[in-house]
Scaffold this motif. Sequence first.
Motif, short mmCIF file in Angstrom:
data_model
loop_
_atom_site.label_atom_id
_atom_site.label_comp_id
_atom_site.label_asym_id
_atom_site.label_seq_id
_atom_site.Cartn_x
_atom_site.Cartn_y
_atom_site.Cartn_z
N MET A 1 12.11 9.75 -6.12
CA MET A 1 10.91 9.03 -5.71
C MET A 1 11.27 7.74 -4.99
O MET A 1 10.71 7.41 -3.94
N GLN A 2 12.22 7.01 -5.55
CA GLN A 2 12.63 5.74 -4.94
C GLN A 2 13.23 5.96 -3.56
O GLN A 2 12.93 5.21 -2.63
N ARG A 3 14.08 6.98 -3.43
CA ARG A 3 14.72 7.24 -2.13
C ARG A 3 13.69 7.45 -1.03
O ARG A 3 13.77 6.85 0.03
N ALA B 1 8.28 1.34 1.41
CA ALA B 1 7.85 0.73 0.15
C ALA B 1 8.82 -0.38 -0.26
O ALA B 1 9.97 -0.41 0.17
N ARG B 2 8.34 -1.29 -1.10
CA ARG B 2 9.19 -2.34 -1.65
C ARG B 2 9.83 -1.86 -2.95
O ARG B 2 9.16 -1.21 -3.78
N PRO B 3 11.09 -2.19 -3.19
CA PRO B 3 11.77 -1.73 -4.41
C PRO B 3 11.05 -2.13 -5.69
O PRO B 3 10.98 -1.35 -6.65
N ASP B 4 10.52 -3.37 -5.73
CA ASP B 4 9.89 -3.83 -6.97
C ASP B 4 8.62 -3.04 -7.29
O ASP B 4 8.25 -2.90 -8.46
N THR B 5 7.97 -2.49 -6.27
CA THR B 5 6.76 -1.70 -6.52
C THR B 5 7.09 -0.45 -7.31
O THR B 5 6.38 -0.08 -8.25
N LEU B 6 8.18 0.22 -6.94
CA LEU B 6 8.56 1.46 -7.63
C LEU B 6 8.99 1.19 -9.06
O LEU B 6 8.90 2.07 -9.91
N MET B 7 9.45 -0.03 -9.34
CA MET B 7 9.82 -0.37 -10.72
C MET B 7 8.62 -0.87 -11.52
O MET B 7 8.74 -1.17 -12.70
N GLY B 8 7.47 -0.96 -10.87
CA GLY B 8 6.28 -1.51 -11.52
C GLY B 8 5.36 -0.46 -12.10
O GLY B 8 5.75 0.70 -12.31
N LEU B 9 4.12 -0.85 -12.32
CA LEU B 9 3.15 0.00 -12.99
C LEU B 9 2.87 1.28 -12.22
O LEU B 9 2.76 2.37 -12.81
N SER B 10 2.76 1.19 -10.90
CA SER B 10 2.40 2.35 -10.10
C SER B 10 3.59 3.27 -9.82
O SER B 10 3.43 4.33 -9.22
N GLY B 11 4.78 2.87 -10.25
CA GLY B 11 5.96 3.70 -10.11
C GLY B 11 6.49 4.10 -11.48
O GLY B 11 6.07 5.09 -12.08
N PHE B 12 7.43 3.29 -11.99
CA PHE B 12 8.04 3.60 -13.29
C PHE B 12 7.00 3.72 -14.41
O PHE B 12 7.09 4.60 -15.26
N GLY B 13 6.01 2.83 -14.40
CA GLY B 13 4.99 2.88 -15.45
C GLY B 13 4.25 4.19 -15.48
O GLY B 13 4.02 4.76 -16.55
N ASP B 14 3.87 4.69 -14.30
CA ASP B 14 3.14 5.94 -14.23
C ASP B 14 4.03 7.13 -14.59
O ASP B 14 3.58 8.11 -15.19
N VAL B 15 5.31 7.05 -14.22
CA VAL B 15 6.26 8.11 -14.60
C VAL B 15 6.38 8.18 -16.12
O VAL B 15 6.35 9.26 -16.72
N ALA B 16 6.52 7.01 -16.75
CA ALA B 16 6.67 6.98 -18.21
C ALA B 16 5.49 7.63 -18.91
O ALA B 16 5.65 8.32 -19.92
N LEU B 17 4.28 7.42 -18.38
CA LEU B 17 3.09 8.00 -19.01
C LEU B 17 2.95 9.48 -18.69
O LEU B 17 2.79 10.31 -19.59
N LEU C 1 0.82 -1.21 0.00
CA LEU C 1 0.00 0.00 0.00
C LEU C 1 0.86 1.27 0.00
O LEU C 1 0.53 2.25 -0.67
N ILE C 2 1.96 1.24 0.73
CA ILE C 2 2.82 2.42 0.82
C ILE C 2 3.46 2.73 -0.54
O ILE C 2 3.40 3.85 -1.03
N GLY C 3 4.06 1.73 -1.16
CA GLY C 3 4.74 1.94 -2.43
C GLY C 3 3.81 2.37 -3.54
O GLY C 3 4.13 3.28 -4.33
N VAL C 4 2.64 1.74 -3.62
CA VAL C 4 1.69 2.09 -4.67
C VAL C 4 1.19 3.52 -4.50
O VAL C 4 1.07 4.28 -5.47
N GLN C 5 0.93 3.92 -3.25
CA GLN C 5 0.44 5.28 -3.02
C GLN C 5 1.52 6.34 -3.26
O GLN C 5 1.26 7.36 -3.90
N LEU C 6 2.72 6.09 -2.75
CA LEU C 6 3.77 7.09 -2.92
C LEU C 6 4.21 7.18 -4.38
O LEU C 6 4.52 8.27 -4.87
N GLY C 7 4.22 6.06 -5.09
CA GLY C 7 4.55 6.11 -6.51
C GLY C 7 3.60 7.01 -7.26
O GLY C 7 4.02 7.89 -8.04
#
Length: 341
Positions: free
Chosen positions: A228-230, A237-253, A187-193
């Motif tokens: 954002m990751q820091r 948050a978990r590292p893999d969450t920030l590399m996923g859709l709610s982190g890197f994916g949302d940044v890319a868009l 929940l933390i990683g998805v929200q902060l991402g």
Amino acid sequence: MSELGKIEPFKRISVLGAGAWGTALALNAVRAGRDVVLWGRNAENLQMIGENRQLPAYLPDITFDHPLETTTDLTEAADADCILLVAPAQSTHKIAEDISFFVKRGTPVVLAAKGLEKGSQRMMSEVLSDYLPQAEAAVLSGPSFAADVARGLPTAVTIAAGSLPLAERLCASLSNASFRPYASTDLIGVQLGGALKNVLAIACGIVVGKQLGASAHAALMTRGFAEMQRLALKAGARPDTLMGLSGFGDVALSCSNALSRNFSFGFALGEGRDLSELMAPGAKLSEGAFTARVACQLAEKYGVEMPIAQAVADVLDRKDSIDEAVARLMSRPLRPESDHH
């Protein structure tokens, strides 16, 4: 992970918030075969949705492929197996408080706002626990434009909940041929991402609007994502969450597309538009404009550096001009790229 096709979905889903994103998510839930009611305050907009299958104020040039049941009765809307709360981050507490007497214990409430609350510095799940403690908090986030979802274009998102079975059941309830949710318990990683990428999207919009070049845009996205990751990792948050859709994916868009409200907000600033005009009542909402200073406060709390977020906050607080903010970023002390040195 369980096979989502074998999970019993929630049958009756209510969507609170009849703007672009709420309406799109309601349509998506109908496509998934759910019994859906869409709540909103604007009776005229709801009438357009109900009678014409259109919402020209928020989703122009789109005619919905399914009818939607609408209501202005919050009591009726709160009577559901699952609730999608699709309000701006700064209004989430008010709707949660308004429905607190009507929501049954254990009802999942899926938060769709990508922001942090001003003043309290809380994530939306923390806000929900204060005003609606009997609910099960969940979060939907990821690279998704309302117009794409409303049109039924292919979209993938993350749905996080406190337990994997609940996250999987929510995914099964909203999944259809054009909408693919992935379950998470972070929940933390998805929200902060989702919240922090809005601040970065404003910064990227400023760079493009001010015509600072593609090299600056790429550098800003990269270093901003590192920021954002820091912060997210320090917050749990978990590292893999920030590399996923709610982190890197949302940044890319959101950091490279004019359909992003936050990118467009920054672009207008970069072009020289006045901040007060962009923040005026009735202007398109930029969640990142409210989140920027909160992100800096959280960074201070957790002892991490976020110079790009700080630059955005200083511009929005009128402490720096854009030129001064860029000069400050470019004159920071040299350092290794990796935080691991």
